[in-house]
Design a protein around this motif. Sequence first.
Motif, PDB file in Angstrom:
ATOM      1  N   GLN A 149     -12.230   1.696  -2.341  1.00 49.33           N
ATOM      2  CA  GLN A 149     -11.911   0.374  -2.862  1.00 49.33           C
ATOM      3  C   GLN A 149     -12.250   0.268  -4.347  1.00 49.33           C
ATOM      4  O   GLN A 149     -12.783  -0.722  -4.814  1.00 49.33           O
ATOM      5  CB  GLN A 149     -12.591  -0.725  -2.044  1.00 49.33           C
ATOM      6  CG  GLN A 149     -12.129  -0.742  -0.612  1.00 49.33           C
ATOM      7  CD  GLN A 149     -12.724  -1.884   0.176  1.00 49.33           C
ATOM      8  OE1 GLN A 149     -13.694  -2.515  -0.214  1.00 49.33           O
ATOM      9  NE2 GLN A 149     -12.109  -2.168   1.315  1.00 49.33           N
ATOM     10  N   GLU A 150     -11.892   1.330  -5.088  1.00 51.77           N
ATOM     11  CA  GLU A 150     -12.093   1.371  -6.531  1.00 51.77           C
ATOM     12  C   GLU A 150     -10.747   1.421  -7.237  1.00 51.77           C
ATOM     13  O   GLU A 150      -9.789   1.996  -6.721  1.00 51.77           O
ATOM     14  CB  GLU A 150     -12.898   2.609  -6.935  1.00 51.77           C
ATOM     15  CG  GLU A 150     -14.330   2.602  -6.434  1.00 51.77           C
ATOM     16  CD  GLU A 150     -15.053   3.884  -6.789  1.00 51.77           C
ATOM     17  OE1 GLU A 150     -16.218   3.799  -7.152  1.00 51.77           O
ATOM     18  OE2 GLU A 150     -14.438   4.970  -6.688  1.00 51.77           O
ATOM     19  N   MET A 151     -10.706   0.838  -8.416  1.00 49.87           N
ATOM     20  CA  MET A 151      -9.528   0.903  -9.268  1.00 49.87           C
ATOM     21  C   MET A 151      -9.863   1.818 -10.434  1.00 49.87           C
ATOM     22  O   MET A 151     -10.905   1.647 -11.086  1.00 49.87           O
ATOM     23  CB  MET A 151      -9.149  -0.490  -9.783  1.00 49.87           C
ATOM     24  CG  MET A 151      -7.994  -0.489 -10.757  1.00 49.87           C
ATOM     25  SD  MET A 151      -6.431   0.045 -10.036  1.00 49.87           S
ATOM     26  CE  MET A 151      -5.997  -1.400  -9.098  1.00 49.87           C
ATOM     27  N   HIS A 152      -9.008   2.788 -10.689  1.00 55.28           N
ATOM     28  CA  HIS A 152      -9.198   3.728 -11.790  1.00 55.28           C
ATOM     29  C   HIS A 152      -8.104   3.467 -12.820  1.00 55.28           C
ATOM     30  O   HIS A 152      -6.926   3.401 -12.477  1.00 55.28           O
ATOM     31  CB  HIS A 152      -9.118   5.168 -11.290  1.00 55.28           C
ATOM     32  CG  HIS A 152     -10.103   5.461 -10.216  1.00 55.28           C
ATOM     33  ND1 HIS A 152     -11.386   5.875 -10.481  1.00 55.28           N
ATOM     34  CD2 HIS A 152      -9.998   5.369  -8.864  1.00 55.28           C
ATOM     35  CE1 HIS A 152     -12.030   6.044  -9.349  1.00 55.28           C
ATOM     36  NE2 HIS A 152     -11.207   5.739  -8.351  1.00 55.28           N
ATOM     37  N   TYR A 153      -8.477   3.321 -14.072  1.00 55.48           N
ATOM     38  CA  TYR A 153      -7.545   3.025 -15.152  1.00 55.48           C
ATOM     39  C   TYR A 153      -7.647   4.131 -16.201  1.00 55.48           C
ATOM     40  O   TYR A 153      -8.726   4.453 -16.671  1.00 55.48           O
ATOM     41  CB  TYR A 153      -7.897   1.681 -15.786  1.00 55.48           C
ATOM     42  CG  TYR A 153      -7.040   1.301 -16.967  1.00 55.48           C
ATOM     43  CD1 TYR A 153      -7.499   1.521 -18.265  1.00 55.48           C
ATOM     44  CD2 TYR A 153      -5.796   0.721 -16.787  1.00 55.48           C
ATOM     45  CE1 TYR A 153      -6.723   1.178 -19.357  1.00 55.48           C
ATOM     46  CE2 TYR A 153      -5.018   0.372 -17.878  1.00 55.48           C
ATOM     47  CZ  TYR A 153      -5.483   0.603 -19.162  1.00 55.48           C
ATOM     48  OH  TYR A 153      -4.711   0.264 -20.233  1.00 55.48           O
ATOM     49  N   MET A 176      -2.832   3.347 -13.439  1.00 53.12           N
ATOM     50  CA  MET A 176      -3.840   2.707 -12.607  1.00 53.12           C
ATOM     51  C   MET A 176      -3.719   3.286 -11.211  1.00 53.12           C
ATOM     52  O   MET A 176      -2.616   3.356 -10.670  1.00 53.12           O
ATOM     53  CB  MET A 176      -3.646   1.194 -12.573  1.00 53.12           C
ATOM     54  CG  MET A 176      -3.962   0.541 -13.897  1.00 53.12           C
ATOM     55  SD  MET A 176      -4.020  -1.261 -13.834  1.00 53.12           S
ATOM     56  CE  MET A 176      -2.413  -1.673 -13.216  1.00 53.12           C
ATOM     57  N   GLY A 206       0.825  -1.192   0.000  1.00 56.75           N
ATOM     58  CA  GLY A 206       0.000   0.000   0.000  1.00 56.75           C
ATOM     59  C   GLY A 206       0.862   1.246   0.000  1.00 56.75           C
ATOM     60  O   GLY A 206       1.905   1.286   0.638  1.00 56.75           O
ATOM     61  N   SER A 237      -5.364   2.919  -7.411  1.00 59.76           N
ATOM     62  CA  SER A 237      -6.215   2.169  -6.496  1.00 59.76           C
ATOM     63  C   SER A 237      -6.582   3.092  -5.334  1.00 59.76           C
ATOM     64  O   SER A 237      -5.701   3.594  -4.636  1.00 59.76           O
ATOM     65  CB  SER A 237      -5.470   0.946  -5.979  1.00 59.76           C
ATOM     66  OG  SER A 237      -6.235   0.280  -5.011  1.00 59.76           O
ATOM     67  N   ASP A 238      -7.852   3.321  -5.156  1.00 60.71           N
ATOM     68  CA  ASP A 238      -8.353   4.185  -4.092  1.00 60.71           C
ATOM     69  C   ASP A 238      -8.700   3.312  -2.888  1.00 60.71           C
ATOM     70  O   ASP A 238      -9.682   2.573  -2.903  1.00 60.71           O
ATOM     71  CB  ASP A 238      -9.580   4.950  -4.582  1.00 60.71           C
ATOM     72  CG  ASP A 238     -10.039   6.011  -3.604  1.00 60.71           C
ATOM     73  OD1 ASP A 238      -9.838   5.847  -2.384  1.00 60.71           O
ATOM     74  OD2 ASP A 238     -10.625   7.013  -4.065  1.00 60.71           O
ATOM     75  N   ALA A 239      -7.890   3.403  -1.837  1.00 64.40           N
ATOM     76  CA  ALA A 239      -8.095   2.563  -0.653  1.00 64.40           C
ATOM     77  C   ALA A 239      -9.388   2.919   0.084  1.00 64.40           C
ATOM     78  O   ALA A 239     -10.028   2.045   0.658  1.00 64.40           O
ATOM     79  CB  ALA A 239      -6.903   2.700   0.300  1.00 64.40           C
TER      80      ALA A 239
END
Length: 145
Positions: A127-131, A120, A5, A122-124
Amino acid sequence: SDLQGGRVFVVSNENPASVSGCSSADGGAVGSADCAWPKCRWLERRAAEFLKDLPEDPKVDDIQVGISRLMEAYDVPGLEPPERLPLWFRREEEVLLHTGPFAPWRPSLQSFGTVSQRVMISDARTQEMHYFHRSTNIGWENATT
């Protein structure tokens, strides 16, 4: 191993281990940050600094804009090419591909350059992944949110 992280991971399209002779004997596993090209290490450090300096609740679009500005860099002062360059092009041309994370089209090297880049995030919290993907002929696009 899993990516820790808060860590930034940068990779170029060619495995630097195949051209630099990097191995675990050189201080890191093949493909590790210890074996990465200088332009990748530069981007990794700059991106980590950028992320560290963000406000407590940043917008993902603002993060993408900041990271993309870093990824557009070329002819970065002080950034040296790898000790051992690939042998696809003449040395002078290979050096042009290692002046930053972006290798633009140049009159002296018209047969190769950066074609696309990806980010990419990752929003902790959510809990979303942005690409995000950028074709250098088109521009940045928000592929998924």
